[in-house]
Design a protein around this motif. Sequence first.
Motif, PDB file in Angstrom:
ATOM      1  N   SER A 138       0.887  -0.924  -0.002  1.00  0.00           N
ATOM      2  CA  SER A 138       0.104  -0.116  -0.012  1.00  0.00           C
ATOM      3  C   SER A 138       1.003   1.058  -0.101  1.00  0.00           C
ATOM      4  O   SER A 138       1.438   1.597   1.122  1.00  0.00           O
ATOM      5  CB  SER A 138      -1.026   0.029   1.143  1.00  0.00           C
ATOM      6  OG  SER A 138      -1.469   1.187   1.364  1.00  0.00           O
TER       7      SER A 138
ATOM      8  N   ASP B 271       1.338   4.349   0.164  1.00  0.00           N
ATOM      9  CA  ASP B 271       1.103   5.621   0.722  1.00  0.00           C
ATOM     10  C   ASP B 271       1.719   5.795   2.171  1.00  0.00           C
ATOM     11  O   ASP B 271       1.208   6.583   2.967  1.00  0.00           O
ATOM     12  CB  ASP B 271      -0.634   5.504   1.345  1.00  0.00           C
ATOM     13  CG  ASP B 271      -0.919   4.625   2.240  1.00  0.00           C
ATOM     14  OD1 ASP B 271      -0.206   3.633   2.620  1.00  0.00           O
ATOM     15  OD2 ASP B 271      -1.964   4.766   2.712  1.00  0.00           O
ATOM     16  N   TYR B 272       2.709   5.268   2.102  1.00  0.00           N
ATOM     17  CA  TYR B 272       3.395   5.093   3.568  1.00  0.00           C
ATOM     18  C   TYR B 272       5.185   5.399   3.283  1.00  0.00           C
ATOM     19  O   TYR B 272       5.966   4.556   3.515  1.00  0.00           O
ATOM     20  CB  TYR B 272       3.390   3.689   3.875  1.00  0.00           C
ATOM     21  CG  TYR B 272       3.272   3.652   5.466  1.00  0.00           C
ATOM     22  CD1 TYR B 272       2.116   4.294   6.109  1.00  0.00           C
ATOM     23  CD2 TYR B 272       3.888   2.560   6.277  1.00  0.00           C
ATOM     24  CE1 TYR B 272       1.895   3.789   7.255  1.00  0.00           C
ATOM     25  CE2 TYR B 272       3.622   2.460   7.475  1.00  0.00           C
ATOM     26  CZ  TYR B 272       2.677   2.985   8.142  1.00  0.00           C
ATOM     27  OH  TYR B 272       2.466   2.901   9.391  1.00  0.00           O
TER      28      TYR B 272
ATOM     29  N   GLU C  69       6.938   2.875   1.534  1.00  0.00           N
ATOM     30  CA  GLU C  69       6.663   2.698   0.007  1.00  0.00           C
ATOM     31  C   GLU C  69       5.976   3.553  -0.278  1.00  0.00           C
ATOM     32  O   GLU C  69       4.892   4.350   0.474  1.00  0.00           O
ATOM     33  CB  GLU C  69       5.880   1.253  -0.078  1.00  0.00           C
ATOM     34  CG  GLU C  69       4.815   0.988   1.055  1.00  0.00           C
ATOM     35  CD  GLU C  69       5.165   0.120   1.955  1.00  0.00           C
ATOM     36  OE1 GLU C  69       5.875  -0.724   1.770  1.00  0.00           O
ATOM     37  OE2 GLU C  69       4.421   0.224   3.154  1.00  0.00           O
TER      38      GLU C  69
ATOM     39  N   PHE D 191      -4.446  -0.917   1.953  1.00  0.00           N
ATOM     40  CA  PHE D 191      -3.872  -1.679   2.926  1.00  0.00           C
ATOM     41  C   PHE D 191      -4.780  -2.634   3.318  1.00  0.00           C
ATOM     42  O   PHE D 191      -4.510  -3.788   3.707  1.00  0.00           O
ATOM     43  CB  PHE D 191      -3.309  -0.518   3.966  1.00  0.00           C
ATOM     44  CG  PHE D 191      -2.745  -1.523   5.001  1.00  0.00           C
ATOM     45  CD1 PHE D 191      -1.383  -1.640   4.887  1.00  0.00           C
ATOM     46  CD2 PHE D 191      -3.118  -1.837   6.145  1.00  0.00           C
ATOM     47  CE1 PHE D 191      -0.685  -2.464   6.065  1.00  0.00           C
ATOM     48  CE2 PHE D 191      -2.694  -2.391   7.400  1.00  0.00           C
ATOM     49  CZ  PHE D 191      -1.246  -2.917   7.172  1.00  0.00           C
TER      50      PHE D 191
ATOM     51  N   SER E 108       4.650  -4.128   3.734  1.00  0.00           N
ATOM     52  CA  SER E 108       3.864  -2.869   3.530  1.00  0.00           C
ATOM     53  C   SER E 108       3.962  -2.424   5.139  1.00  0.00           C
ATOM     54  O   SER E 108       3.099  -1.884   5.523  1.00  0.00           O
ATOM     55  CB  SER E 108       2.246  -3.283   3.355  1.00  0.00           C
ATOM     56  OG  SER E 108       1.760  -2.034   2.576  1.00  0.00           O
ATOM     57  N   GLY E 109       5.127  -2.541   5.592  1.00  0.00           N
ATOM     58  CA  GLY E 109       5.336  -1.787   6.886  1.00  0.00           C
ATOM     59  C   GLY E 109       4.241  -2.796   7.800  1.00  0.00           C
ATOM     60  O   GLY E 109       3.807  -1.964   8.875  1.00  0.00           O
TER      61      GLY E 109
ATOM     62  N   THR F  16       2.583  -4.892  10.568  1.00  0.00           N
ATOM     63  CA  THR F  16       2.999  -5.828  11.858  1.00  0.00           C
ATOM     64  C   THR F  16       2.563  -7.168  12.079  1.00  0.00           C
ATOM     65  O   THR F  16       1.375  -7.089  11.769  1.00  0.00           O
ATOM     66  CB  THR F  16       2.402  -4.834  13.005  1.00  0.00           C
ATOM     67  OG1 THR F  16       2.920  -3.352  12.655  1.00  0.00           O
ATOM     68  CG2 THR F  16       2.801  -5.187  14.237  1.00  0.00           C
TER      69      THR F  16
ATOM     70  N   ARG G 261      -3.724 -11.255  12.874  1.00  0.00           N
ATOM     71  CA  ARG G 261      -3.067 -11.502  11.326  1.00  0.00           C
ATOM     72  C   ARG G 261      -2.492 -13.019  11.098  1.00  0.00           C
ATOM     73  O   ARG G 261      -2.607 -13.594  10.190  1.00  0.00           O
ATOM     74  CB  ARG G 261      -1.934 -10.421  10.888  1.00  0.00           C
ATOM     75  CG  ARG G 261      -2.953  -9.319  10.732  1.00  0.00           C
ATOM     76  CD  ARG G 261      -1.781  -7.996  10.385  1.00  0.00           C
ATOM     77  NE  ARG G 261      -2.586  -6.811  10.288  1.00  0.00           N
ATOM     78  CZ  ARG G 261      -1.992  -5.631  10.376  1.00  0.00           C
ATOM     79  NH1 ARG G 261      -0.717  -5.604  10.673  1.00  0.00           N
ATOM     80  NH2 ARG G 261      -2.818  -4.277  10.259  1.00  0.00           N
TER      81      ARG G 261
ATOM     82  N   GLN H  33      -5.481   4.544   9.959  1.00  0.00           N
ATOM     83  CA  GLN H  33      -5.536   3.760   8.633  1.00  0.00           C
ATOM     84  C   GLN H  33      -6.416   2.719   8.919  1.00  0.00           C
ATOM     85  O   GLN H  33      -6.322   2.005   9.658  1.00  0.00           O
ATOM     86  CB  GLN H  33      -4.089   3.454   7.981  1.00  0.00           C
ATOM     87  CG  GLN H  33      -4.426   2.751   6.578  1.00  0.00           C
ATOM     88  CD  GLN H  33      -3.140   2.702   5.729  1.00  0.00           C
ATOM     89  OE1 GLN H  33      -2.002   2.469   6.463  1.00  0.00           O
ATOM     90  NE2 GLN H  33      -3.047   2.986   4.581  1.00  0.00           N
TER      91      GLN H  33
ATOM     92  N   ALA I  16      -5.753  -1.124   9.765  1.00  0.00           N
ATOM     93  CA  ALA I  16      -4.265  -0.947  10.478  1.00  0.00           C
ATOM     94  C   ALA I  16      -4.157  -1.208  11.957  1.00  0.00           C
ATOM     95  O   ALA I  16      -5.138  -0.843  12.635  1.00  0.00           O
ATOM     96  CB  ALA I  16      -3.399   0.315  10.025  1.00  0.00           C
ATOM     97  N   THR I  17      -3.086  -1.486  12.523  1.00  0.00           N
ATOM     98  CA  THR I  17      -2.943  -1.593  13.840  1.00  0.00           C
ATOM     99  C   THR I  17      -3.332  -0.148  14.638  1.00  0.00           C
ATOM    100  O   THR I  17      -3.554  -0.223  15.840  1.00  0.00           O
ATOM    101  CB  THR I  17      -1.601  -1.760  14.360  1.00  0.00           C
ATOM    102  OG1 THR I  17      -0.450  -0.914  13.792  1.00  0.00           O
ATOM    103  CG2 THR I  17      -1.164  -3.489  14.014  1.00  0.00           C
TER     104      THR I  17
ATOM    105  N   GLU J 208       2.621   5.715  12.369  1.00  0.00           N
ATOM    106  CA  GLU J 208       4.172   5.543  12.863  1.00  0.00           C
ATOM    107  C   GLU J 208       5.086   6.698  12.445  1.00  0.00           C
ATOM    108  O   GLU J 208       4.892   7.512  11.617  1.00  0.00           O
ATOM    109  CB  GLU J 208       4.681   4.183  11.961  1.00  0.00           C
ATOM    110  CG  GLU J 208       4.135   2.870  12.843  1.00  0.00           C
ATOM    111  CD  GLU J 208       4.201   1.679  12.001  1.00  0.00           C
ATOM    112  OE1 GLU J 208       4.705   0.799  12.516  1.00  0.00           O
ATOM    113  OE2 GLU J 208       3.547   1.697  11.224  1.00  0.00           O
TER     114      GLU J 208
HETATM  115  N1  ARG Z   1       2.128  -1.041  11.067  1.00  0.00           N
HETATM  116  C1  ARG Z   1       0.899  -0.871  10.867  1.00  0.00           C
HETATM  117  C2  ARG Z   1       0.273  -2.352  10.848  1.00  0.00           C
HETATM  118  O1  ARG Z   1       0.484  -3.349  10.461  1.00  0.00           O
HETATM  119  C3  ARG Z   1       0.473   0.022   9.569  1.00  0.00           C
HETATM  120  C4  ARG Z   1       1.252  -0.096   8.337  1.00  0.00           C
HETATM  121  C5  ARG Z   1       0.530   0.530   7.366  1.00  0.00           C
HETATM  122  N2  ARG Z   1       1.272   0.367   6.044  1.00  0.00           N
HETATM  123  C6  ARG Z   1       0.900   0.974   4.754  1.00  0.00           C
HETATM  124  N3  ARG Z   1       1.792   0.686   3.702  1.00  0.00           N
HETATM  125  N4  ARG Z   1       0.171   1.871   4.780  1.00  0.00           N
HETATM  126  O2  ARG Z   1      -0.975  -2.230  10.742  1.00  0.00           O
END
Ligand code: ARG
Length: 281
Positions: A61, A63-64, A68, A105, A122-123, A125, A130, A171, A174-175, A213
């Motif tokens: 995703s 937008d991060y 990315e 995301f 995608s960053g 967690t 999950r 988001q 997201a977490t 983050e």
């Molecule tokens: N670390 C958070 C999660 O795993 C947010 C990751 C959002 N990543 C992104 N590419 N928008 O939920």
Amino acid sequence: MFKNNRKSLVLMLLALVIVLAACGQKPAAVAPQNGGGQESAAKETKLDQIKKAGKLVVGTSADYPPYEFHKEVNKKDEIVGFDIEIAKALAKDLGVPLEVKDMKFDGLLAALEAGNVDFVISGMTPTPERQKSVDFTKIYYTAVQKVVVRAEDKDKYKSIDDLKGKKVGAQKGATQETIVKEQMPNSDLKALSKISDLMLDLKNKKTDALVVELPVATAYLSKNPDLVLSDIKIENPDSGSAIAVKKGSPELVEAMNKSLEKLVNEKAVDKLVIEANELVE
Ligand code: ARG
């Protein structure tokens, strides 16, 4: 009588020959196909399939920043960031080129389970929730969670209590969404799919705060002086990132862990983070 008996004997023998011939043929004709098929299905791993396909497809995703994000490179829109560089390194280690698919995301894990992508970076967690539906590699990067507010509100919103009755963005999927729900039950959650839209809403006073983050906050704040990091404290703010793979491909997870270990040990990830931050305008 005798004649008849002979005739039936001949017929019986003929029948026997046909049956035997058929028996002899059947295994010869069917077995190799079946047996061969089953054998290769059992032996063909996801890793084999990727090599056969000649490419590694990653879902993200974008937008991060700096993980990315989209950037115009030589008048062409490209997806860049340290996650993408890590994904390229994995593809290189597997000996195939990387194909990047950009999506929302909250749609990433469904795309992975449907087989539309080979893995997700995608960053993301690796939460226990999950982990029920997908497998994760080791954590390759860790960041902390922060609350972003408008510069003019920095002194107004100093604790979670100050956000009582206020709109807080996060988001979708997201977490950070869970953080708002669990740690800010008296605030109004506004969940959107894209971080860029969440930042806009905050600037335009449609929301009052945003949980995100730190590296991402820093990237957006560098371009938006009207937004700042607040002093609001999040509980358990650590958020590690790992790669998600469809369940049942231990050999792929292992291969990726090996590549990641190398990158982390060589401090290559830290270098990629710095370089990605330099690309953020
Ligand atoms: N670390 C958070 C999660 O795993 C947010 C990751 C959002 N990543 C992104 N590419 N928008 O939920």
